[in-house]
Motif scaffolding. Structure first.
Motif, PDB file in Angstrom:
ATOM      1  N   GLY A 141      -0.050   8.141 -16.494  1.00 34.05           N
ATOM      2  CA  GLY A 141      -1.295   7.487 -16.136  1.00 34.05           C
ATOM      3  C   GLY A 141      -1.196   6.604 -14.910  1.00 34.05           C
ATOM      4  N   THR A 142      -0.002   6.438 -14.360  1.00 30.85           N
ATOM      5  CA  THR A 142       0.168   5.659 -13.135  1.00 30.85           C
ATOM      6  C   THR A 142      -0.501   6.378 -11.970  1.00 30.85           C
ATOM      7  OG1 THR A 142       2.241   4.671 -13.848  1.00 30.85           O
ATOM      8  CG2 THR A 142       1.866   4.795 -11.475  1.00 30.85           C
ATOM      9  N   PHE A 143      -1.119   5.582 -11.105  1.00 29.66           N
ATOM     10  CA  PHE A 143      -1.695   6.145  -9.891  1.00 29.66           C
ATOM     11  C   PHE A 143      -0.959   5.561  -8.694  1.00 29.66           C
ATOM     12  CE2 PHE A 143      -4.960   8.789 -11.294  1.00 29.66           C
ATOM     13  CZ  PHE A 143      -5.589   9.346 -10.190  1.00 29.66           C
ATOM     14  N   VAL A 144      -0.610   6.409  -7.743  1.00 31.52           N
ATOM     15  CA  VAL A 144       0.087   5.982  -6.530  1.00 31.52           C
ATOM     16  C   VAL A 144      -0.850   6.148  -5.345  1.00 31.52           C
ATOM     17  CG1 VAL A 144       2.115   6.258  -5.073  1.00 31.52           C
ATOM     18  CG2 VAL A 144       2.272   6.739  -7.528  1.00 31.52           C
ATOM     19  N   PHE A 145      -0.970   5.062  -4.566  1.00 23.86           N
ATOM     20  CA  PHE A 145      -1.812   5.052  -3.370  1.00 23.86           C
ATOM     21  C   PHE A 145      -0.937   5.346  -2.147  1.00 23.86           C
ATOM     22  CE2 PHE A 145      -3.798   2.441  -6.452  1.00 23.86           C
ATOM     23  CZ  PHE A 145      -5.158   2.408  -6.209  1.00 23.86           C
ATOM     24  N   PHE A 146      -1.288   6.352  -1.389  1.00 23.11           N
ATOM     25  CA  PHE A 146      -0.601   6.628  -0.126  1.00 23.11           C
ATOM     26  C   PHE A 146      -1.495   6.316   1.077  1.00 23.11           C
ATOM     27  CE2 PHE A 146       1.491   9.562  -3.138  1.00 23.11           C
ATOM     28  CZ  PHE A 146       2.778   9.070  -3.048  1.00 23.11           C
ATOM     29  N   ASN A 147      -2.703   5.879   0.815  1.00 21.67           N
ATOM     30  CA  ASN A 147      -3.659   5.508   1.857  1.00 21.67           C
ATOM     31  C   ASN A 147      -4.173   4.103   1.613  1.00 21.67           C
ATOM     32  OD1 ASN A 147      -3.845   7.636   3.667  1.00 21.67           O
ATOM     33  ND2 ASN A 147      -5.200   8.815   2.335  1.00 21.67           N
ATOM     34  N   SER A 148      -4.700   3.493   2.651  1.00 23.36           N
ATOM     35  CA  SER A 148      -5.309   2.164   2.525  1.00 23.36           C
ATOM     36  C   SER A 148      -6.827   2.255   2.581  1.00 23.36           C
ATOM     37  CB  SER A 148      -4.792   1.239   3.645  1.00 23.36           C
ATOM     38  OG  SER A 148      -3.418   0.988   3.485  1.00 23.36           O
ATOM     39  N   ALA A 174       6.411  -0.485  -5.611  1.00 23.27           N
ATOM     40  CA  ALA A 174       6.442   0.364  -4.418  1.00 23.27           C
ATOM     41  C   ALA A 174       7.247   1.624  -4.728  1.00 23.27           C
ATOM     42  CB  ALA A 174       7.076  -0.385  -3.254  1.00 23.27           C
ATOM     43  N   VAL A 175       6.810   2.765  -4.200  1.00 27.91           N
ATOM     44  CA  VAL A 175       7.519   4.027  -4.401  1.00 27.91           C
ATOM     45  C   VAL A 175       7.818   4.651  -3.042  1.00 27.91           C
ATOM     46  CG1 VAL A 175       6.441   4.422  -6.651  1.00 27.91           C
ATOM     47  CG2 VAL A 175       5.384   5.360  -4.609  1.00 27.91           C
ATOM     48  N   GLN A 176       8.948   5.327  -2.973  1.00 22.58           N
ATOM     49  CA  GLN A 176       9.337   6.059  -1.763  1.00 22.58           C
ATOM     50  C   GLN A 176       9.292   5.172  -0.520  1.00 22.58           C
ATOM     51  OE1 GLN A 176       7.480  10.304  -3.422  1.00 22.58           O
ATOM     52  NE2 GLN A 176       6.721   9.471  -1.544  1.00 22.58           N
ATOM     53  N   SER A 177       9.673   3.895  -0.701  1.00 24.70           N
ATOM     54  CA  SER A 177       9.545   2.934   0.402  1.00 24.70           C
ATOM     55  C   SER A 177      10.880   2.587   1.043  1.00 24.70           C
ATOM     56  CB  SER A 177       8.888   1.652  -0.116  1.00 24.70           C
ATOM     57  OG  SER A 177       9.707   1.023  -1.091  1.00 24.70           O
ATOM     58  N   GLY A 178      11.943   3.313   0.701  1.00 26.02           N
ATOM     59  CA  GLY A 178      13.244   3.017   1.280  1.00 26.02           C
ATOM     60  C   GLY A 178      13.804   1.676   0.835  1.00 26.02           C
ATOM     61  N   GLY A 179      13.421   1.254  -0.356  1.00 29.11           N
ATOM     62  CA  GLY A 179      13.925  -0.014  -0.872  1.00 29.11           C
ATOM     63  C   GLY A 179      13.170  -1.238  -0.404  1.00 29.11           C
ATOM     64  N   LYS A 180      12.111  -1.056   0.392  1.00 24.42           N
ATOM     65  CA  LYS A 180      11.349  -2.198   0.910  1.00 24.42           C
ATOM     66  C   LYS A 180      10.106  -2.448   0.060  1.00 24.42           C
ATOM     67  CE  LYS A 180      12.716  -1.431   5.728  1.00 24.42           C
ATOM     68  NZ  LYS A 180      12.220  -1.180   7.114  1.00 24.42           N
ATOM     69  N   ALA A 242      -1.090  15.900  -3.860  1.00 31.42           N
ATOM     70  CA  ALA A 242      -0.289  16.723  -2.953  1.00 31.42           C
ATOM     71  C   ALA A 242       1.103  16.125  -2.793  1.00 31.42           C
ATOM     72  CB  ALA A 242      -0.974  16.814  -1.594  1.00 31.42           C
ATOM     73  N   ALA A 243       2.058  16.986  -2.496  1.00 38.35           N
ATOM     74  CA  ALA A 243       3.428  16.513  -2.261  1.00 38.35           C
ATOM     75  C   ALA A 243       3.453  15.688  -0.983  1.00 38.35           C
ATOM     76  CB  ALA A 243       4.368  17.703  -2.146  1.00 38.35           C
ATOM     77  N   TYR A 244       4.050  14.505  -1.078  1.00 37.85           N
ATOM     78  CA  TYR A 244       4.132  13.621   0.080  1.00 37.85           C
ATOM     79  C   TYR A 244       5.328  12.709  -0.117  1.00 37.85           C
ATOM     80  CZ  TYR A 244       2.898  10.053   3.538  1.00 37.85           C
ATOM     81  OH  TYR A 244       2.918   9.182   4.601  1.00 37.85           O
ATOM     82  N   ALA A 245       6.185  12.623   0.898  1.00 40.81           N
ATOM     83  CA  ALA A 245       7.438  11.874   0.760  1.00 40.81           C
ATOM     84  C   ALA A 245       7.356  10.473   1.336  1.00 40.81           C
ATOM     85  CB  ALA A 245       8.565  12.648   1.451  1.00 40.81           C
ATOM     86  N   GLY A 246       6.191  10.076   1.857  1.00 41.40           N
ATOM     87  CA  GLY A 246       6.059   8.757   2.466  1.00 41.40           C
ATOM     88  C   GLY A 246       5.866   7.647   1.455  1.00 41.40           C
ATOM     89  N   PRO A 247       5.760   6.390   1.941  1.00 41.11           N
ATOM     90  CA  PRO A 247       5.644   5.240   1.043  1.00 41.11           C
ATOM     91  C   PRO A 247       4.287   5.166   0.351  1.00 41.11           C
ATOM     92  CG  PRO A 247       5.401   4.537   3.319  1.00 41.11           C
ATOM     93  CD  PRO A 247       5.792   5.986   3.364  1.00 41.11           C
ATOM     94  N   GLY A 248       4.292   4.611  -0.839  1.00 43.63           N
ATOM     95  CA  GLY A 248       3.060   4.419  -1.584  1.00 43.63           C
ATOM     96  C   GLY A 248       3.171   3.240  -2.529  1.00 43.63           C
ATOM     97  N   VAL A 249       2.030   2.761  -2.961  1.00 44.74           N
ATOM     98  CA  VAL A 249       1.969   1.643  -3.908  1.00 44.74           C
ATOM     99  C   VAL A 249       1.448   2.172  -5.230  1.00 44.74           C
ATOM    100  CG1 VAL A 249       0.938  -0.598  -4.426  1.00 44.74           C
ATOM    101  CG2 VAL A 249       1.568  -0.030  -2.072  1.00 44.74           C
ATOM    102  N   ALA A 250       2.205   1.937  -6.291  1.00 45.16           N
ATOM    103  CA  ALA A 250       1.832   2.419  -7.612  1.00 45.16           C
ATOM    104  C   ALA A 250       1.113   1.328  -8.394  1.00 45.16           C
ATOM    105  CB  ALA A 250       3.074   2.868  -8.378  1.00 45.16           C
ATOM    106  N   VAL A 251       0.050   1.721  -9.082  1.00 38.17           N
ATOM    107  CA  VAL A 251      -0.619   0.849 -10.050  1.00 38.17           C
ATOM    108  C   VAL A 251      -0.398   1.491 -11.413  1.00 38.17           C
ATOM    109  CG1 VAL A 251      -2.795  -0.133 -10.830  1.00 38.17           C
ATOM    110  CG2 VAL A 251      -2.309   0.028  -8.387  1.00 38.17           C
TER     111      VAL A 251
END
Length: 704
Positions: A141-148, A174-180, A242-251
């Motif tokens: 049920g988690t949603f990850v935002f890759f856009n603002s 944070a997900v896929q953020s390189g540890g940041k 869609a598959a995307y390897a960039g950073p995102g914020v999970a709620v």
């Protein structure tokens, strides 16, 4: 172009005229007082009712906007009363009394645990929700935002069942953020376009190594809800799931409790009636209740006749068939619509103890005196300078003093107009809500530091420090500041910052979103910093329209404007400080050239991973010559010239405080009193807090 009087002749003439004008003004003031009687502003009305009744209720919504001649909504000349006010006061009083003395059972708190699944969100029908939102739904049920993007994900599984306070817990990471860590922005309120009240709650860090629970309590209107937005990710055309390897914020989820009711019945009811049920009350119970309530509402001791008037109103209503709770609420509404509550109106030329306490509390708290200040006023302590100072310091240490900072600074410097314009997205794509919030915070923290540490007011013109978070530091190009927390940061000359003149908030306030105007900014410096505003131009004088295509600079337009002798007199004073501030664009970034929509080389850069750009226009020339003939090369040179007359800055701060506190700006008759305030503050280095203390201790503050 005629021969001008020499300096000695000018001094003799101005001294003679000043003496006559001052004598006439003093005589007029003795007859009429400095300031007319004034009513409470809508902000003061709300805070007073909140503090007296212990309610967290939005009453400003019922009242018309206040005028603000001279920049302050406390100015008596702008606080007229209309038929609309009378009608709205009845509505506000009804809302307040219904909340304070409710005729209903205690609201039942509920708990909601929601996710951000598509079935739980609203989005505009015209948006391509599943194709370009940049959202990913995880199995839990988690949603990850890759856009603002702002338009998607308003949680509609929750809608506040009634107006009240609600506690929110938002779990994020944070997900896929390189540890940041990344940033999550939260908005709450009504998103209905017909009654839009939603506001930014804040920006919060979403950590990369763990999930975090963001908890806050917010007053919500009926049907209000919450909206999460991933800040700083930009816009990418990413399909839903869609598959995307960039950073995102999970709620991961949102939990809500409310409406929160700490005490029931409300504390004011218990204070007035003890444990007695209001439904069993009688008119006899109204007398002790009004003996406790009226002194707080009227901000002074009340007479037996005043108490009896309200008790008699209750008796009449009960005799007419109303139950006691309804009759009592009606009598309280009478008090809330009374001139004794709505108006600040000293009886004599010199304020008595309670009147002085009220003026002090509305200056520092935008509300009525508390019990400690009232007791000090009754004892006569406020007539003693040292005891008065103790009260002022106590009040400044109270959390309610944040109202002084927000209201006074917001009006004095024009900060509350920061959302009046929206920067051109094509010319300034780096602007966002996070930057907007950080801009205001810098200025409020800066002036708060002047007040708390009694720093010299010369810092308003130039300082070697400011307050920054990571977002604003990035905007300013200042290294070594990361994260969401604000901190005091030392400044170097190469940062081109220092003093409120270079605050992005005020540079934005004095721009229109796409261009800057040296006239607007120059007059702001003269008015807000030096206290020497220029009157508005005659109606027949056309406004200067900047050329956003970059073919003609504002400097060239102003030079042509000054060819008119009728315009040159004022523009010779206005233009120089405004031209020095041309080194800063409409969102407060330092610049060496103007951005344009066409012509000139194309400049491209990245904003949150997006490629954006503008055209390079003419070079900025921040040089100028002051009306006294002194030339400067840039803002640093202008600052030196301004600080050569630090006394003017101190006198301006004193004058602004007097105008805000008393409802009338200092006039000719008050000049000697203002000069005395500045003289007494000088040994402290003209500290901001010292000037405030001297204003409060002055005759101007103590008299009508």
């Amino acid at each position: 172009k005629s021969a001008q009087p020499d300096a000695a002749e000018l001094r003799r003439f101005t001294a003679a005229v000043a003496a006559d004008l001052t004598a006439a003004a003093v005589a007029r003031r003795a007859d009429r007082g400095r300031a007319p009687v004034r009513r409470l502003t809508r902000v003061e009305y709300e805070h007073t009712v909140r503090d007296v009744f212990g309610l967290d209720i939005d009453l400003k919504q019922y009242l018309p906007d206040d005028g603000h001649p001279g920049g302050f909504d406390t100015a008596a000349d702008g606080l007229s009363v209309s038929a609309v006010h009378l009608e709205r006061y009845l509505e506000a009083a009804a809302a307040a009394t219904d909340a304070a003395f409710p005729d209903r059972p205690k609201p039942v708190a509920k708990n909601w645990k929601i996710t951000c699944k598509p079935s739980n969100v609203r989005h505009p029908p015209e948006s391509d929700f599943r194709l370009k939102t940049g959202l990913r739904e995880l199995p839990d049920g988690t949603f990850v935002f890759f856009n603002s993007l702002h338009q998607h994900l308003i949680a509609n599984q929750f809608a506040a069942p009634e107006d009240g306070r609600y506690r929110f817990r938002v779990t994020t990471s944070a997900v896929q953020s390189g540890g940041k860590p990344l940033t999550l922005a939260l908005y709450a309120g009504s998103f209905d376009p017909r009654n839009f009240t939603a506001r930014l709650i804040g920006h919060f860090e979403a950590p990369a190594d763990r999930s975090r629970v963001i908890e806050f309590t917010e007053r919500m209107p009926a049907r209000g809800t919450i909206k999460p937005v991933a800040a700083g990710l930009g816009y990418r055309e990413i399909g839903f799931n869609a598959a995307y390897a960039g950073p995102g914020v999970a709620v991961h989820g949102i939990e809500i409790d409310g409406p929160l009711v700490e005490t029931w019945p409300p504390a004011v009811q218990t204070r007035l009636f003890g444990a007695r049920d209001l439904k069993t009350g009688t008119p006899a119970d109204a007398k002790p209740a009004f003996e406790k309530l009226l002194p707080s509402l009227f901000r002074r001791p009340v007479t037996a006749d005043e108490v009896q008037f309200h008790v008699g109103f209750v008796k009449d209503r009960v005799a007419a068939g109303d139950p006691f709770p309804k009759a009592f609420r009606a009598a309280v509404r009478v008090a809330l619509c009374s001139p004794d509550f709505l108006f600040l109106r000293p009886k004599a030329a010199t304020l008595d103890g309670p009147e002085l306490a009220a003026r002090l509390s509305y200056l520092l708290w935008s509300s009525c005196p508390d019990d400690a200040l009232t007791a000090a006023a009754v004892r006569g302590d406020l007539a003693d300078r040292e005891k008065l100072r103790v009260q002022v310091d106590r009040m400044l240490a109270d959390p309610k003093a944040a109202r002084f900072r927000d209201q006074f600074v917001g009006q004095w410097l024009g900060l509350r107009q920061i959302e009046a314009t929206v920067p051109d997205a094509k010319l300034y794509p780096e602007f966002d809500d996070h930057l907007l919030a950080s801009m205001s915070k810098e200025t409020l923290l800066f002036v708060g530091e002047l007040l708390d540490r009694d720093l010299p007011v010369r810092n308003l013109v130039d300082s070697d420090w400011t307050f920054l978070d990571g977002r604003l530091a990035k905007h300013y190009g200042i290294p070594g500041v990361d994260g969401l927390a604000f901190r005091k940061v030392p400044l170097k000359p190469e940062y081109h910052r220092g003093g409120v003149l270079t605050h992005a908030s005020l540079l934005k306030v004095t721009a229109n979103g796409s261009t800057t105007s040296p006239v607007v900014r120059g007059n702001w410096v003269l008015s807000a910093v030096l206290g020497r505003p220029i009157k508005r131009p005659p109606p027949e004088v056309p406004a200067i329209e900047p050329d956003t295509r970059g073919t003609t600079t504002v400097r060239q337009l102003l030079a042509k404007h000054r060819e008119s002798a009728a315009c040159a007199g004022c523009h010779n004073r206005i233009d120089p400080p405004g031209l020095a501030l041309e080194s800063y664009d409409p969102i407060g970034a330092y610049r060496t050239y103007f951005r344009t929509t066409a012509g000139g080389p194309k400049v491209e850069f990245k904003v949150d991973g997006r490629s954006v750009g503008h055209h390079r226009g003419p070079a900025v020339d921040p040089s100028g010559t002051l009306a006294n003939g002194e030339a400067f090369a840039d803002l640093a040179g202008l600052k030196k010239s301004l600080l050569a007359d630090e006394r003017a800055v101190a006198a301006n701060v004193a004058g602004k405080l007097i105008a805000y506190a008393t409802g009338a700006a200092p006039g000719v008759a008050d000049r000697a009193a203002v000069e005395a305030i500045v003289d007494r503050a000088k040994p402290s280095g003209s500290g901001f807090r010292t000037i405030l203390h001297e204003v409060i201790a002055s005759e101007l503050f103590r008299t009508r």
